[in-house]
Design a protein around this motif. Structure first.
Motif, short mmCIF file in Angstrom:
data_model
loop_
_atom_site.label_atom_id
_atom_site.label_comp_id
_atom_site.label_asym_id
_atom_site.label_seq_id
_atom_site.Cartn_x
_atom_site.Cartn_y
_atom_site.Cartn_z
N ARG A 1 0.71 -1.26 -0.07
CA ARG A 1 0.01 -0.07 0.11
C ARG A 1 0.85 1.23 0.17
O ARG A 1 2.18 1.35 0.75
N ALA B 1 -7.57 4.25 1.73
CA ALA B 1 -6.99 3.37 1.03
C ALA B 1 -7.65 1.97 1.27
O ALA B 1 -7.99 1.20 0.20
N ALA C 1 -10.63 1.04 -1.04
CA ALA C 1 -10.19 0.51 -2.31
C ALA C 1 -9.54 -0.79 -2.44
O ALA C 1 -9.69 -1.69 -3.08
N ASP C 2 -8.40 -0.95 -1.51
CA ASP C 2 -7.48 -2.32 -1.60
C ASP C 2 -8.04 -3.31 -0.62
O ASP C 2 -7.47 -4.34 -0.71
N LEU D 1 -2.95 10.94 -3.38
CA LEU D 1 -3.13 9.66 -3.22
C LEU D 1 -4.65 9.32 -2.57
O LEU D 1 -5.18 8.18 -3.19
N TYR E 1 -7.21 6.72 -4.53
CA TYR E 1 -7.84 5.56 -3.76
C TYR E 1 -9.37 5.81 -3.66
O TYR E 1 -9.92 4.91 -3.89
N SER F 1 -11.14 4.49 -6.74
CA SER F 1 -11.07 3.28 -6.88
C SER F 1 -11.81 2.57 -5.67
O SER F 1 -11.56 1.11 -5.60
N ALA F 2 -12.50 3.21 -4.87
CA ALA F 2 -13.15 2.40 -3.75
C ALA F 2 -14.22 1.29 -4.37
O ALA F 2 -14.86 1.53 -5.66
N THR G 1 -16.14 10.70 -3.21
CA THR G 1 -14.96 10.95 -3.76
C THR G 1 -15.36 12.04 -5.10
O THR G 1 -14.48 13.18 -5.05
N LEU H 1 -0.67 3.60 -9.14
CA LEU H 1 -1.44 2.41 -8.24
C LEU H 1 -2.04 1.24 -9.08
O LEU H 1 -1.82 0.32 -8.59
N VAL I 1 -4.67 -1.09 -6.97
CA VAL I 1 -6.22 -0.87 -6.88
C VAL I 1 -6.83 -1.30 -8.30
O VAL I 1 -5.96 -1.57 -9.28
#
Length: 877
Positions: free
Chosen positions: A652, A708, A711-712, A738, A742, A745-746, A755, A780, A786
């Protein structure tokens, strides 16, 4: 006579003579059989007397007792054996804390009821069922259902009971060891099936529950949903009505629900495999689904309609006019193919069909517009060009940001304070503002602490369970701390609670050192430690006479504080010194940069706090830190003490904070390593922006692990803090880049919506570095940290909301890393399509390294086609 029989006889004599302690002890120990034996043979009048004592005893114990399977069963036996009516029995057994042990409890209760001559068990079962809640344990349904089956009563069919019945089908009450019967057999033998089955098509959201997988032992296979297959098999056998299943499923799909909940009904239709005759009988419904239903449902309807040998052409054309504007590209592409086939088949109406095809020439997806235009032209219709010609480059069209709203007037009335505390404690904490409530608490407790205590005590007792205690496993949770502050109102100086606050203050304050705010837990960001110290300070000095409220109470809803208001508040104190952390928080809310006129007025106060304010203003306030990105990797070796290191993603990208050269980090706010942060109480994170409203980059760095995680790790609500970050001031730097990357990309829609809201607000204020955000997003996604496929929808929404140039700049910066990736990330062609659209819409040329190489490749893959489209948009005059 055995010893057990002797004990039973002794208990009966004691109960008959007026003693109840042994009976209540049996209930507390969960000895249900002994409770039933002790009651056997007692006269009705004595049972009712015991019932009165039992009710009082239960009320005393219920607040602190969880009546589990054993004690709940024993309590149920005693209640039915002693209380006179179903209503009185349900008042106890309907409590959510009482959980009798399903079938076993029901059999014991029936034995006691038969011995006593009770005839109200069906009424009792319905009264208990009426009290079921969303979190009711399925064992309580087993208890109620067993009573109803044995007594010949009809089952309750409200939504919660239907859900619990379905849970019981999935997880039957195991009275014997061994593998449970197959689901189809459970349904076939269920006397409630005929009543409950129609309700499955009426209860909102139950479709998700219907997709349960029966127990299986092949761990390499995920298993298949058991209920749809079982219902289809019963329909084949004639045990259930096939027409009911077909009409119920179609009706549910027409009414709509969450896509995940509708999947059960499309799965059931797949198992039923409707014949062409059955589809023809419901063709109007299928056509409606093709227009209005979510994509998976519409796809099912489209397949069923295309299999019909004969279908009225006018109906298809009318439906197509409405569905060709749907955003679902696969669905629209298939519909265009179907219309093309119809035009070839019906030559005499080809032009009419082509006009319908031309509707898709205005579709948002470029490839579908081109496909529709080509097909329409093939059949004799040339669609009009989409949109006006661009005569000059165009930027964003966003409204200017609104200034921060002023805060409401301070709370000066006890009734208002009580209402605010009740609203706060009545639900789980989601980030609601606390400053105004705490200010009112300080203000009113100073005037009449005992009266405040009397008003708040019942409110605190009725608080939501999530406020009941501190969640030790969550370093961010302040639930118990806040509640204890409220409890401190009206408490005198010798109280232990006050001593606790003072000890806590001593442990976190280290005067004369840097940082002076002690690090009690390295997992807790400094801004959160500061907030905890302030709560302790409020608790310690609550009820002091002459308190006029909090110095740090903001003047704007984003947390900012007007410097002149702070000077006036200090002047009102006279020679009394404010709390150290209260003044510290007030200083952190002031504008950065020098303000000599206000500093001079602060100096003129002639007090230590005035001089501290003046020095702060002349020094420019808290400096902005240095923010650097850092890659953090999973480390299972730390998992024994810090679980977040063991369960984070393999890699991450976070940021670390360091003070600028020559600056002293007095409070530790500018020093933070790149570290994961775990915790479910992320609502407390929503307080951070208002605590440092001039330092957006600092707060973003603290919150970045949670953003983050959306997303991840597919966590929920991690990006909800982003709109709050957009409302405050200060450079965001790479931390903000960042965070937005992120957030785009959630996993969950609400996070991506939050976002987009933040992106638009930042872009309107000129605070978004679109290129920096795009560069971080590209890196990323290229490193597969992501999922790029999630990004296209929120960015398209942002472009359509008035920020096409911002989106184009962001994409132009993201694409070089993505195009150079060894394996193109999934979703890259769609991203190129959006880039071509925004580049064309704005008329702004931005060179994208690597684009010409991809566009120059041979072949016609989607990636190459979309790269050529963007390259053409960039190179045409």
């Amino acid at each position: 006579m055995t010893r057990q029989a002797e004990h039973t006889v002794r208990r009966r004599r004691e109960l008959a003579a007026g003693g109840t302690s042994d009976l209540f002890a049996l209930v507390s120990s969960g000895d249900s059989e002994s409770v039933a034996a002790a009651l056997q043979g007692l006269p009705e009048q004595r049972r009712r007397e015991i019932g009165v004592e039992l009710t009082g005893w239960f009320k005393q114990r219920d607040r602190d007792t969880w009546w589990s399977a054993g004690t709940g069963t024993a309590l149920a036996v005693a209640v039915v054996g002693c209380l006179p009516t179903a209503a009185q029995a349900a008042a106890i057994l309907g409590r959510p804390s009482v959980n009798p042990h399903g079938h076993r409890a029901a059999e014991l209760v029936r034995q006691v009821a038969q011995e006593r001559g009770v005839d109200w068990l069906v009424d009792l079962a319905h009264r208990i069922a009426a009290r079921f809640r969303p979190d009711t344990w399925v064992g309580r349904w087993h208890f109620v259902a067993t009573l109803l089956r044995a007594e010949g009563g009809a089952p309750p069919t409200d939504d919660r009971c239907v859900q619990l019945w379905l849970t019981a089908v999935e997880s039957p009450d195991q009275r014997h060891h061994g593998q449970p019967a197959p689901v189809v057999d459970r349904l076939r033998d269920d006397p409630f099936l005929a009543v409950m089955l129609p309700r499955l098509f009426e209860v909102d959201g139950i479709g998700t529950q219907m997709m349960f997988v029966a127990a299986h032992y092949n761990w390499d296979e995920p298993g298949q949903p058991a209920l749809p297959a079982a219902l289809a098999q019963l329909a084949t056998e004639g045990a259930v009505d096939r027409v009911l299943l077909l009409d119920g499923s179609i009706g549910r799909l027409l009414r709509g629900d969450r896509p995940a909940a509708l999947r059960a009904f499309t799965t059931l239709l797949d198992h039923l495999a409707p014949t062409t005759t059955e589809v023809n009988a419901r063709v109007t419904d299928y056509l409606r689904l093709l227009v209005d239903a979510p994509a998976p449902v519409a796809t099912m309807a489209q397949k069923a309609l295309r299999r019909l040998p004969v279908l009225e052409l006018d109906s298809v054309l009318d439906t197509s006019r409405q569905m060709l504007i749907r955003p679902d590209k696969t669905l629209v592409r298939t519909q265009l193919t179907w219309l093309d086939q119809l035009a070839r088949r019906h030559r005499d109406r080809a032009a009419e069909i082509a006009e319908v095809i031309a509707v898709a020439a205005e579709h948002p997806a470029v490839e579908l517009r081109e496909r529709a235009a080509a097909l329409a032209a093939r059949h004799g219709v040339e669609p009009a060009p989409v949109g006006p010609a661009l005569t000059r480059p165009r930027g964003d069209d966003l409204p200017p940001p609104a200034p921060p709203a002023p805060v409401p007037d301070p709370i000066s009335d006890l009734d208002e304070l009580t209402e605010e505390v009740a609203a706060l404690l009545g639900t789980p904490y989601q980030g609601a503002p606390l400053e105004r409530i705490l200010d009112g608490l300080v203000r009113l407790s100073s005037a009449d602490g005992p009266r405040v205590h009397t008003a708040l005590d019942p409110v605190i007792e009725r608080r939501h369970w999530s406020w009941a205690n501190e969640h030790r496993w969550d370093p961010l949770c302040l639930c118990e701390t806040v509640v204890e502050v409220f409890r401190s109102a009206g408490v005198g100086r010798p109280d232990r609670r006050r001593e606790r606050w003072e000890k806590l203050l001593t442990s976190v304050h280290r005067p004369g050192t840097a940082p002076e705010l002690a690090v009690t837990d390295p997992k807790v960001p400094p801004v959160h430690r500061l907030f905890r110290a302030r709560l302790a300070e409020i608790g310690a000095y609550l009820n002091e006479p002459g308190q006029s409220g909090l110095l740090a109470l903001p003047t704007s809803t984003n947390g900012e504080l007007d410097p002149m208001v702070l000077v006036e508040r200090l002047a009102a104190l006279g020679d009394r010194e404010p709390g150290h952390w209260d003044l510290t928080q007030a200083l952190l809310r002031l504008p950065t940069g020098g303000d000599e006129p206000v500093a001079a007025k602060a100096t003129a106060l002639g007090t230590p706090s005035g001089r501290r304010l003046a020095a702060w203003l002349r020094d420019g306030g808290l400096p902005q830190p240095v923010i650097r990105p850092r890659s953090v990797t999973r480390d299972p070796r730390r998992g024994n003490r810090h679980w977040e290191w063991a369960y984070m993603p393999a890699e991450r990208v976070l940021v670390e904070l360091t003070p600028p050269a020559g600056a002293i980090d007095r409070y530790g706010l500018l020093t933070a390593p790149a570290t994961p942060l775990g915790g479910d109480h992320s609502g407390w994170v929503h307080r951070w922006p208002s605590l440092l409203p001039r330092h957006r980059g600092v707060v973003t760095a603290y919150a970045l692990p949670l953003v983050a995680g959306a997303a991840d790790m597919d966590e929920r609500d991690g990006a909800a803090v982003l709109p709050l970050l957009a409302e405050i001031d200060g450079p965001g730097g790479v931390a903000l880049d960042l965070a937005v990357a992120y957030g785009l990309s959630a996993r969950h829609d609400p996070d991506r919506v939050a976002t987009v809201d933040a992106l638009l607000a930042l872009a309107a204020a000129g605070d978004l570095d679109a290129a920096g955000t795009g560069e971080q997003l590209g890196t990323l996604a290229a490193r597969q940290l992501v999922k790029l496929s999630r990004v296209v929808e929120p960015l398209r929404d942002a472009a359509q909301a008035g920020a096409p140039l911002t989106v184009w700049r962001l994409l132009a910066a993201a694409l070089p890393a993505l195009l150079a990736a060894p394996t193109p990330p999934r979703g890259l062609p769609d991203l190129l399509t959006l880039a071509a659209e925004t580049a064309t819409a704005t008329g702004v040329r931005i060179e994208v390294p690597g684009l010409a190489d991809i566009a120059g490749r041979s072949g016609s893959t989607r990636l190459v086609t979309e790269a050529r489209r963007l390259h053409k948009a960039q190179t045409k005059p």
